[in-house]
Design a protein around this motif. Structure first.
Motif, PDB file in Angstrom:
ATOM      1  N   ILE A   3      34.906  56.565  38.651  1.00  0.00           N
ATOM      2  CA  ILE A   3      33.759  55.193  38.824  1.00  0.00           C
ATOM      3  C   ILE A   3      33.747  54.282  39.633  1.00  0.00           C
ATOM      4  O   ILE A   3      33.955  53.856  40.433  1.00  0.00           O
ATOM      5  N   ALA A   4      32.381  54.395  39.651  1.00  0.00           N
ATOM      6  CA  ALA A   4      31.754  53.642  41.046  1.00  0.00           C
ATOM      7  C   ALA A   4      30.733  52.490  40.499  1.00  0.00           C
ATOM      8  O   ALA A   4      29.602  53.447  40.101  1.00  0.00           O
ATOM      9  N   VAL A   5      30.645  51.232  41.619  1.00  0.00           N
ATOM     10  CA  VAL A   5      29.113  50.908  41.353  1.00  0.00           C
ATOM     11  C   VAL A   5      28.387  51.539  43.237  1.00  0.00           C
ATOM     12  O   VAL A   5      29.075  51.464  43.974  1.00  0.00           O
ATOM     13  N   LEU A   6      26.998  51.738  43.124  1.00  0.00           N
ATOM     14  CA  LEU A   6      26.156  51.606  44.051  1.00  0.00           C
ATOM     15  C   LEU A   6      24.874  50.942  43.777  1.00  0.00           C
ATOM     16  O   LEU A   6      24.180  51.028  42.841  1.00  0.00           O
ATOM     17  N   SER A   7      24.440  49.639  44.401  1.00  0.00           N
ATOM     18  CA  SER A   7      23.515  48.783  44.236  1.00  0.00           C
ATOM     19  C   SER A   7      22.963  48.374  45.863  1.00  0.00           C
ATOM     20  O   SER A   7      23.662  48.648  46.522  1.00  0.00           O
ATOM     21  N   ASN A   8      21.699  48.221  45.642  1.00  0.00           N
ATOM     22  CA  ASN A   8      20.870  47.419  46.506  1.00  0.00           C
ATOM     23  C   ASN A   8      21.061  45.947  46.442  1.00  0.00           C
ATOM     24  O   ASN A   8      20.578  45.191  47.697  1.00  0.00           O
ATOM     25  N   LYS A   9      21.612  45.368  45.923  1.00  0.00           N
ATOM     26  CA  LYS A   9      21.762  44.098  46.032  1.00  0.00           C
ATOM     27  C   LYS A   9      23.168  43.641  46.765  1.00  0.00           C
ATOM     28  O   LYS A   9      23.662  44.690  47.291  1.00  0.00           O
ATOM     29  N   PRO A  10      22.461  42.346  47.872  1.00  0.00           N
ATOM     30  CA  PRO A  10      24.085  42.435  48.840  1.00  0.00           C
ATOM     31  C   PRO A  10      25.257  42.638  48.334  1.00  0.00           C
ATOM     32  O   PRO A  10      25.873  42.470  47.331  1.00  0.00           O
ATOM     33  N   HIS A  11      26.371  43.165  49.466  1.00  0.00           N
ATOM     34  CA  HIS A  11      27.237  43.279  48.913  1.00  0.00           C
ATOM     35  C   HIS A  11      28.410  42.520  48.469  1.00  0.00           C
ATOM     36  O   HIS A  11      28.903  42.623  47.590  1.00  0.00           O
ATOM     37  N   ALA A  12      28.305  41.082  49.133  1.00  0.00           N
ATOM     38  CA  ALA A  12      29.294  40.421  48.407  1.00  0.00           C
ATOM     39  C   ALA A  12      28.953  39.829  47.132  1.00  0.00           C
ATOM     40  O   ALA A  12      29.757  39.783  46.037  1.00  0.00           O
ATOM     41  N   GLN A  13      28.182  39.729  46.695  1.00  0.00           N
ATOM     42  CA  GLN A  13      27.195  39.595  45.398  1.00  0.00           C
ATOM     43  C   GLN A  13      27.359  40.454  44.532  1.00  0.00           C
ATOM     44  O   GLN A  13      27.739  40.910  43.145  1.00  0.00           O
ATOM     45  N   THR A  14      27.172  41.687  44.469  1.00  0.00           N
ATOM     46  CA  THR A  14      27.552  42.850  43.838  1.00  0.00           C
ATOM     47  C   THR A  14      29.466  42.757  43.602  1.00  0.00           C
ATOM     48  O   THR A  14      29.845  43.226  42.347  1.00  0.00           O
ATOM     49  N   VAL A  15      29.884  42.735  45.011  1.00  0.00           N
ATOM     50  CA  VAL A  15      31.818  42.628  43.812  1.00  0.00           C
ATOM     51  C   VAL A  15      31.699  41.596  43.471  1.00  0.00           C
ATOM     52  O   VAL A  15      32.387  41.480  42.392  1.00  0.00           O
ATOM     53  N   GLU A  16      31.030  40.266  43.388  1.00  0.00           N
ATOM     54  CA  GLU A  16      31.536  39.178  42.831  1.00  0.00           C
ATOM     55  C   GLU A  16      31.091  39.724  40.666  1.00  0.00           C
ATOM     56  O   GLU A  16      31.307  39.040  40.384  1.00  0.00           O
ATOM     57  N   ASN A  17      29.508  40.331  40.855  1.00  0.00           N
ATOM     58  CA  ASN A  17      29.667  40.716  39.932  1.00  0.00           C
ATOM     59  C   ASN A  17      30.258  41.192  39.085  1.00  0.00           C
ATOM     60  O   ASN A  17      30.711  41.341  37.965  1.00  0.00           O
ATOM     61  N   VAL A  18      30.539  42.395  39.697  1.00  0.00           N
ATOM     62  CA  VAL A  18      31.602  43.602  39.254  1.00  0.00           C
ATOM     63  C   VAL A  18      32.832  43.213  38.416  1.00  0.00           C
ATOM     64  O   VAL A  18      33.834  43.007  37.805  1.00  0.00           O
ATOM     65  N   ASP A  19      32.937  42.257  40.090  1.00  0.00           N
ATOM     66  CA  ASP A  19      35.318  41.779  39.405  1.00  0.00           C
ATOM     67  C   ASP A  19      34.799  40.735  38.168  1.00  0.00           C
ATOM     68  O   ASP A  19      35.830  40.761  38.015  1.00  0.00           O
ATOM     69  N   LYS A  20      34.124  40.246  38.742  1.00  0.00           N
ATOM     70  CA  LYS A  20      33.856  38.915  37.818  1.00  0.00           C
ATOM     71  C   LYS A  20      33.955  39.684  35.870  1.00  0.00           C
ATOM     72  O   LYS A  20      34.458  38.573  35.126  1.00  0.00           O
ATOM     73  N   ILE A  21      33.279  40.086  35.648  1.00  0.00           N
ATOM     74  CA  ILE A  21      32.749  41.187  34.882  1.00  0.00           C
ATOM     75  C   ILE A  21      34.233  41.608  34.061  1.00  0.00           C
ATOM     76  O   ILE A  21      34.194  42.295  32.800  1.00  0.00           O
ATOM     77  N   PHE A  22      34.318  43.036  34.806  1.00  0.00           N
ATOM     78  CA  PHE A  22      34.797  44.092  34.951  1.00  0.00           C
ATOM     79  C   PHE A  22      36.762  43.830  34.916  1.00  0.00           C
ATOM     80  O   PHE A  22      37.355  44.697  34.456  1.00  0.00           O
ATOM     81  N   GLY A  23      36.995  42.761  36.127  1.00  0.00           N
ATOM     82  CA  GLY A  23      38.129  42.787  36.465  1.00  0.00           C
ATOM     83  C   GLY A  23      37.806  43.264  38.308  1.00  0.00           C
ATOM     84  O   GLY A  23      37.517  44.637  38.627  1.00  0.00           O
TER      85      GLY A  23
END
Length: 230
Positions: free
Chosen positions: A113-133
């Protein structure tokens, strides 16, 4: 094109409007930005149409929407928005119902499983890590200066390569026309999701392989699909 194994090995997900409902964080940060120029606010439903192509395009569209048609405030607004967004990018962000169960099924069945977003990279990682670990996803990629934004397929193809899977062994899952174009151009089977920020018609106009109404349908696709070797 090499023959593919008869199963999907990887699911690549868009983030906003697909895995998480982040519209409140984006609207809050953008409205704070607009307020600096005595513009706005814009309502959440309108933001659902303005977003999807990265924050620079969001700011451009928001300013034009509010009457700054010459984009006089554009350069300053880009900086202002990122300052606010760094602080507020988790504001009322939640995963959609059924996302955890679907992702856990994929992980339990050794599907990457992977995430590919047009959101800025740092905020993409922050969103994913805080919600999913941290470490939950096999790969996370947001917008970076050296990789073309979606709908260019570059990010999706790099993701597949990094995870050692053929693009035709991947499902690409998202909620906008940008996502449908990305998956199709990358040679992946695209899945349009109707619980995000755009409607079914927008998705169907781009002929994705599947259009689904609930995350559990991804489980159904994985269980039932046999890929035909080329």
């Amino acid at each position: 094109n090499k023959g593919c194994m008869k199963m999907y090995k990887c699911c690549i997900f868009d983030l906003d409007g697909t895995l998480i409902n982040s519209i409140k964080a984006i609207a809050y940060s953008c409205n704070l930005t607009l307020k600096k120029y005595n513009l706005g606010p814009i309502d959440e439903d309108t933001y659902k149409i303005l977003i999807g192509d990265g924050y620079k395009k969001l700011i451009e569209r928001a300013l034009i929407h509010c009457g700054d048609t010459n984009l006089e405030n554009y350069e300053d607004a880009l900086i202002t928005y990122m300052e606010y967004f760094k602080i507020h990018c988790m504001h009322e962000v939640k995963p959609y119902d059924g996302i955890y169960d679907m992702l856990n099924f994929l992980k339990d069945n050794d599907i990457k499983i992977a995430v590919l977003s047009n959101k800025p990279h740092a905020q993409t990682v922050e969103n994913v890590d805080k919600i999913f670990g941290c470490g939950y996803f096999d790969r996370i990629a947001g917008e970076k200066s050296n990789i073309k934004r979606k709908p260019d397929p570059e990010g999706a193809i790099i993701t597949a390569n990094d995870l050692d899977v053929n693009p035709c062994e991947c499902l690409y899952i998202g909620d906008t026309n940008t996502d449908m174009k990305t998956g199709i151009r990358a040679g992946m089977d695209s899945v349009g999701v109707t619980w995000g920020y755009r409607d079914r018609k927008e998705l169907e106009d781009f002929n994705p392989k599947y259009v689904i109404d609930h995350p559990s349908e991804i489980v159904d696709i994985i269980k039932s699909t046999v890929l035909v070797s080329n």
